[in-house]
Design a protein around this motif. Structure first.
Motif, mmCIF file in Angstrom:
data_model
loop_
_atom_site.group_PDB
_atom_site.id
_atom_site.type_symbol
_atom_site.label_atom_id
_atom_site.label_comp_id
_atom_site.label_asym_id
_atom_site.label_seq_id
_atom_site.Cartn_x
_atom_site.Cartn_y
_atom_site.Cartn_z
ATOM 1 N N GLY A 248 51.424 63.737 -14.504
ATOM 2 C CA GLY A 248 50.153 63.029 -14.379
ATOM 3 C C GLY A 248 50.364 61.571 -14.018
ATOM 4 O O GLY A 248 51.333 60.939 -14.456
ATOM 5 N N ARG A 249 49.451 61.021 -13.245
ATOM 6 C CA ARG A 249 49.554 59.618 -12.847
ATOM 7 C C ARG A 249 49.569 58.687 -14.058
ATOM 8 O O ARG A 249 50.340 57.734 -14.114
ATOM 9 N N GLY A 269 44.139 53.057 -5.144
ATOM 10 C CA GLY A 269 44.083 54.485 -4.861
ATOM 11 C C GLY A 269 43.832 55.309 -6.102
ATOM 12 O O GLY A 269 43.464 54.794 -7.161
ATOM 13 N N PRO A 270 44.051 56.620 -6.031
ATOM 14 C CA PRO A 270 43.736 57.523 -7.145
ATOM 15 C C PRO A 270 44.506 57.170 -8.411
ATOM 16 O O PRO A 270 45.681 56.800 -8.356
ATOM 17 N N THR A 274 47.807 64.873 -10.669
ATOM 18 C CA THR A 274 49.238 65.120 -10.807
ATOM 19 C C THR A 274 49.983 64.698 -9.547
ATOM 20 O O THR A 274 49.491 64.847 -8.436
ATOM 21 N N VAL A 275 51.192 64.182 -9.737
ATOM 22 C CA VAL A 275 52.057 63.760 -8.636
ATOM 23 C C VAL A 275 53.283 64.664 -8.594
ATOM 24 O O VAL A 275 53.903 64.941 -9.627
ATOM 25 N N THR A 276 53.632 65.126 -7.392
ATOM 26 C CA THR A 276 54.851 65.923 -7.218
ATOM 27 C C THR A 276 55.804 65.304 -6.197
ATOM 28 O O THR A 276 56.939 65.749 -6.070
ATOM 29 N N ARG A 277 55.320 64.312 -5.473
ATOM 30 C CA ARG A 277 56.162 63.650 -4.479
ATOM 31 C C ARG A 277 55.855 62.158 -4.503
ATOM 32 O O ARG A 277 54.678 61.756 -4.497
ATOM 33 N N GLY A 317 44.587 58.489 0.271
ATOM 34 C CA GLY A 317 44.778 59.254 -0.954
ATOM 35 C C GLY A 317 46.102 58.974 -1.644
ATOM 36 O O GLY A 317 46.528 59.741 -2.516
ATOM 37 N N LEU A 318 46.748 57.893 -1.273
ATOM 38 C CA LEU A 318 48.046 57.526 -1.848
ATOM 39 C C LEU A 318 47.843 56.479 -2.941
ATOM 40 O O LEU A 318 47.203 55.446 -2.713
#
Length: 362
Positions: A248-249, A269-270, A274-277, A317-318
């Motif tokens: 999670g961010r 940004g967001p 969840t972040v995967t990359r 979206g980054l």
């Protein structure tokens, strides 16, 4: 311990050849033969840091940002550089060489996020490390000339020495009045069977090699070409990009603050999901934002970014996470101190407590 030995260790950790061409890395102040008993590590060499070094009796300062960057027109009392010179304090800066180096500044940030299958966010510069020397030699003199070039430092490629390429051809010349040709006569067009001799020359050896060429070549005027060879950067470069386990961010934000020892972040940004990359780049790295977007990063950790780049990232979206410039770099100092101790066996290292980002968030 002698400074030259510490420099050798620093250059193993962060080879100066990795630095950007615009940078000013390496020994900036000091004598390689001086003895060093205590080292101060800092990001910026400010007046407060200089005073801390005096109090701690440090005779070497490793300043990540080079305190001498552009040409100095004067060095006078009141300038920390003047004070360092007067007190015999050496100053060394690794800067972008440490950013690019394996285990350096950007790998430190990548470790904060837990990046796997990481690669540079942007490839480094192709750098000229050698010259290609092409010289035209009469057939009967080619062995003498080539041997002189090799003895002077030319012709080494990896584990091979005396490397060259030779092709036959015809050279022409017309000796004008005052010429003293070793072959033929003045006043008429001469044709000579010659060998085109090609070899490589390290940039540091070029003066010695050209001197050997002129001394060994039989002609009054030796004809030769000297061209810079650009070595590709390979897998070296700035920033890092890779994958992370789904996280999670919000959890990443807290991890960044904890690992970098800071209390606040600037985020564009967001902020949910969840972040995967992810991608990282220490310092001011807005110029690599497009690389992060192209690499499909979902979060970009850096020091600072311009307003319009933050807007661009958010629209894509980054999530951009800014720590302030030097806050993205400072944690590498502990890592550098540990590696220096392991590489050079150098005790007595102090990480500055006066060094801090000039911008505060309250």
């Amino acid at each position: 311990m002698r400074l030259s030995g510490i420099i050798c260790a620093l250059e193993q950790i962060a080879p100066p050849s990795l630095a950007e061409s615009w940078d000013n890395v390496g020994l900036l102040v000091g004598d390689p033969n001086q003895e060093i008993s205590r080292i101060l590590l800092t990001i910026d060499y400010s007046a407060a840091v200089a005073e801390e070094g005096r109090t701690e009796k440090c005779d070497l300062v490793i300043a990540y940002h080079p305190p001498i960057f552009q040409a100095l027109k004067r060095v006078v009392a009141g300038n920390p550089i003047f004070d360092a010179i007067r007190r015999g304090v050496a100053i060394y800066s690794p800067h972008t060489a440490l950013d690019v180096a394996e285990g350096g500044t950007n790998d430190m940030l990548a470790d904060v996020l837990g990046l796997t299958d990481r690669r540079p966010l942007k490839n480094g510069e192709a750098k000229g490390t050698q010259y290609k020397l092409v010289v035209f030699v009469p057939i009967e003199a080619v062995e003498k000339v080539s041997r002189a070039l090799f003895d002077a430092g030319a012709g080494t490629i990896g584990n091979y020495s005396s490397c060259s390429f030779r092709s036959a051809g015809t050279g022409t010349f017309f000796g004008e009045s005052g010429a003293e040709p070793k072959v033929g006569q003045t006043g008429r067009l001469e044709k000579v069977d010659e060998i085109r001799l090609e070899t490589v020359v390290p940039i540091g050896e070029v003066d010695a090699v050209i001197r050997a060429l002129r001394e060994s070549h039989p002609y009054e005027e030796a004809a030769f070409d000297l061209n810079v060879l650009a070595a590709p950067a390979g897998n070296k470069g700035h920033g890092r990009i890779g994958s992370i386990p789904p996280t999670g961010r919000g959890e990443l934000f807290e991890r960044i603050k904890r690992e970098l020892g800071i209390g606040h972040l600037l985020i564009a940004g967001p902020v949910e999901g969840t972040v995967t990359r992810a991608a990282v780049c220490a310092g001011a790295c807005g110029n690599m934002l497009d690389d992060a977007i192209k690499g499909k990063a979902e979060l970009y950790l850096t020091g600072e970014i311009r307003h319009h780049d933050a807007v661009k990232a958010a629209a894509a979206g980054l999530t951009v996470v800014c720590t302030l410039h030097s806050n993205s770099e400072r944690a590498v100092l502990k890592r550098l101190a540990k590696r220096l101790e392991e590489t050079a066996g150098m005790p007595g290292m102090v990480i500055s407590s006066e060094d801090r980002d000039p911008i505060l968030i309250r």
